[in-house]
Write a protein that holds these residues in place. Structure first.
Motif, PDB file in Angstrom:
ATOM      1  N   PHE A 262     -16.531  39.532  18.512  1.00  0.00           N
ATOM      2  CA  PHE A 262     -17.886  39.504  19.062  1.00  0.00           C
ATOM      3  C   PHE A 262     -17.944  40.222  20.412  1.00  0.00           C
ATOM      4  N   THR A 263     -19.005  40.999  20.607  1.00  0.00           N
ATOM      5  CA  THR A 263     -19.226  41.705  21.860  1.00  0.00           C
ATOM      6  C   THR A 263     -20.514  41.209  22.518  1.00  0.00           C
ATOM      7  N   PHE A 264     -20.658  41.512  23.778  1.00  0.00           N
ATOM      8  CA  PHE A 264     -21.907  41.172  24.473  1.00  0.00           C
ATOM      9  C   PHE A 264     -23.084  41.898  23.819  1.00  0.00           C
ATOM     10  N   GLU A 265     -22.817  43.063  23.261  1.00  0.00           N
ATOM     11  CA  GLU A 265     -23.860  43.831  22.594  1.00  0.00           C
ATOM     12  C   GLU A 265     -24.305  43.189  21.278  1.00  0.00           C
ATOM     13  N   ASP A 266     -23.520  42.232  20.766  1.00  0.00           N
ATOM     14  CA  ASP A 266     -23.858  41.535  19.520  1.00  0.00           C
ATOM     15  C   ASP A 266     -24.882  40.418  19.736  1.00  0.00           C
ATOM     16  N   ILE A 267     -25.218  40.127  20.973  1.00  0.00           N
ATOM     17  CA  ILE A 267     -26.193  39.067  21.267  1.00  0.00           C
ATOM     18  C   ILE A 267     -27.586  39.576  20.914  1.00  0.00           C
ATOM     19  N   GLU A 268     -28.283  38.826  20.095  1.00  0.00           N
ATOM     20  CA  GLU A 268     -29.646  39.185  19.671  1.00  0.00           C
ATOM     21  C   GLU A 268     -30.604  38.081  20.090  1.00  0.00           C
ATOM     22  N   HIS A 269     -31.681  38.470  20.746  1.00  0.00           N
ATOM     23  CA  HIS A 269     -32.744  37.526  21.093  1.00  0.00           C
ATOM     24  C   HIS A 269     -33.777  37.582  19.975  1.00  0.00           C
ATOM     25  N   LEU A 270     -33.983  36.457  19.319  1.00  0.00           N
ATOM     26  CA  LEU A 270     -34.849  36.397  18.153  1.00  0.00           C
ATOM     27  C   LEU A 270     -36.289  36.092  18.561  1.00  0.00           C
TER      28      LEU A 270
ATOM     29  N   GLN B 152     -19.951  35.566  31.281  1.00  0.00           N
ATOM     30  CA  GLN B 152     -20.271  36.949  31.633  1.00  0.00           C
ATOM     31  C   GLN B 152     -20.426  37.103  33.142  1.00  0.00           C
ATOM     32  N   LYS B 153     -21.092  36.156  33.758  1.00  0.00           N
ATOM     33  CA  LYS B 153     -21.312  36.202  35.210  1.00  0.00           C
ATOM     34  C   LYS B 153     -20.002  35.988  35.977  1.00  0.00           C
ATOM     35  N   ASP B 154     -19.283  34.926  35.639  1.00  0.00           N
ATOM     36  CA  ASP B 154     -18.070  34.571  36.384  1.00  0.00           C
ATOM     37  C   ASP B 154     -16.925  35.569  36.181  1.00  0.00           C
ATOM     38  N   SER B 155     -16.854  36.163  34.991  1.00  0.00           N
ATOM     39  CA  SER B 155     -15.773  37.108  34.703  1.00  0.00           C
ATOM     40  C   SER B 155     -16.149  38.540  35.093  1.00  0.00           C
ATOM     41  N   VAL B 156     -17.382  38.730  35.485  1.00  0.00           N
ATOM     42  CA  VAL B 156     -17.908  40.044  35.868  1.00  0.00           C
ATOM     43  C   VAL B 156     -17.739  41.045  34.718  1.00  0.00           C
ATOM     44  N   LEU B 157     -18.046  40.588  33.530  1.00  0.00           N
ATOM     45  CA  LEU B 157     -18.002  41.440  32.348  1.00  0.00           C
ATOM     46  C   LEU B 157     -19.436  41.676  31.883  1.00  0.00           C
TER      47      LEU B 157
ATOM     48  N   LYS C 201     -20.126  44.308  29.262  1.00  0.00           N
ATOM     49  CA  LYS C 201     -20.167  44.914  27.937  1.00  0.00           C
ATOM     50  C   LYS C 201     -18.810  44.783  27.276  1.00  0.00           C
ATOM     51  N   GLY C 202     -18.784  45.089  26.010  1.00  0.00           N
ATOM     52  CA  GLY C 202     -17.534  45.015  25.258  1.00  0.00           C
ATOM     53  C   GLY C 202     -17.273  43.618  24.719  1.00  0.00           C
ATOM     54  N   LYS C 203     -16.030  43.387  24.368  1.00  0.00           N
ATOM     55  CA  LYS C 203     -15.638  42.119  23.754  1.00  0.00           C
ATOM     56  C   LYS C 203     -15.943  40.946  24.686  1.00  0.00           C
ATOM     57  N   ILE C 204     -16.431  39.872  24.111  1.00  0.00           N
ATOM     58  CA  ILE C 204     -16.750  38.687  24.907  1.00  0.00           C
ATOM     59  C   ILE C 204     -15.466  38.004  25.364  1.00  0.00           C
ATOM     60  N   LEU C 205     -14.579  37.717  24.431  1.00  0.00           N
ATOM     61  CA  LEU C 205     -13.357  36.977  24.757  1.00  0.00           C
ATOM     62  C   LEU C 205     -12.263  37.936  25.196  1.00  0.00           C
ATOM     63  N   ARG C 206     -11.692  37.664  26.353  1.00  0.00           N
ATOM     64  CA  ARG C 206     -10.666  38.530  26.931  1.00  0.00           C
ATOM     65  C   ARG C 206      -9.456  37.711  27.330  1.00  0.00           C
TER      66      ARG C 206
ATOM     67  N   THR D 202      -8.616  40.748  31.661  1.00  0.00           N
ATOM     68  CA  THR D 202      -8.214  42.097  31.276  1.00  0.00           C
ATOM     69  C   THR D 202      -9.403  42.803  30.645  1.00  0.00           C
ATOM     70  N   HIS D 203      -9.274  44.070  30.465  1.00  0.00           N
ATOM     71  CA  HIS D 203     -10.304  44.808  29.751  1.00  0.00           C
ATOM     72  C   HIS D 203     -10.021  44.809  28.254  1.00  0.00           C
ATOM     73  N   LYS D 204      -8.883  44.239  27.894  1.00  0.00           N
ATOM     74  CA  LYS D 204      -8.522  44.140  26.486  1.00  0.00           C
ATOM     75  C   LYS D 204      -9.126  42.880  25.883  1.00  0.00           C
ATOM     76  N   GLU D 205      -9.450  42.972  24.612  1.00  0.00           N
ATOM     77  CA  GLU D 205      -9.955  41.794  23.904  1.00  0.00           C
ATOM     78  C   GLU D 205      -8.840  40.785  23.709  1.00  0.00           C
ATOM     79  N   LEU D 206      -9.224  39.551  23.573  1.00  0.00           N
ATOM     80  CA  LEU D 206      -8.275  38.513  23.202  1.00  0.00           C
ATOM     81  C   LEU D 206      -7.844  38.817  21.771  1.00  0.00           C
ATOM     82  N   ASN D 207      -6.557  38.728  21.477  1.00  0.00           N
ATOM     83  CA  ASN D 207      -6.153  39.016  20.099  1.00  0.00           C
ATOM     84  C   ASN D 207      -6.138  37.749  19.261  1.00  0.00           C
TER      85      ASN D 207
END
Length: 181
Positions: A40-48, A85-90, A92-97, A106-111
């Motif tokens: 999941f990425t931050f870009e996957d968030i949809e406001h319905l 998102q606020k606390d990690s200063v992220l 865009k990209g993968k949510i879980l890091r 990290t800028h890498k996704e959690l595996n």
């Protein structure tokens, strides 16, 4: 749900603890496989239009062509994502890091393997003595809770993304085992 609450209770109040709470809530609510949870990425968030929020699952084991699926999420989970998102200063990209040694994200996704490692560590800290937790525990636990709430097998299958009743029933067979804890 009881196990989920115990796991959340042992997550720290630091950034890693927030990420772990988010991981737990995200896995439980979406009932996704660990590879899907970390995708999941931050870009996957949809406001319905109805004011709710969902996450777009772009690809899954049962969606090989990437048609995607919109998964509604609770306001509680959405608030956790926004706080992370606020606390990690992220932004865009993968949510879980993951984390670097200095405690920064990290800028890498959690595996996917890390999901199991985190669950095992939280299980140990919470002193939960059930079978070893894994990424599939989200799917089993949530399915069992939905069954306990009286949801039909069809609704559980829809929520869990199972196309076969046989597959869903394999997860639900754990119901008797879970009821003893």
């Amino acid at each position: 749900k009881d196990i989920l609450k115990k796991l959340i209770a042992v997550c720290g109040d630091d950034l890693r603890g927030l990420r772990n709470k988010l991981l737990l809530q995200l896995g439980y609510e979406t009932m996704r496989r660990r590879s899907e949870i970390v995708s999941f990425t931050f870009e996957d968030i949809e406001h319905l239009p109805n004011g709710r929020v969902g996450l777009v699952l772009r690809h899954s084991k049962t969606d090989q062509y990437g048609d995607g699926k919109l998964i509604p999420i609770s306001d509680e989970l959405f608030q956790l994502i926004k706080q992370w998102q606020k606390d990690s200063v992220l932004n865009k990209g993968k949510i879980l890091r993951g984390f670097m040694r200095d405690g920064k994200t990290t800028h890498k996704e959690l595996n996917s393997a890390s999901v199991n490692n985190i669950l095992k560590e939280l299980q140990r800290k919470a002193k939960i003595e059930v079978n070893e937790l894994s990424g599939h525990s989200f799917r089993v636990g949530a399915a069992v809770d939905l069954l306990d709430q009286g949801l039909s097998i069809e609704k559980i299958m829809l929520k869990g993304g199972w196309k076969s009743e046989t597959t869903a029933l394999m997860y639900l067979r754990n119901w008797q085992n879970w009821k003893t804890y």
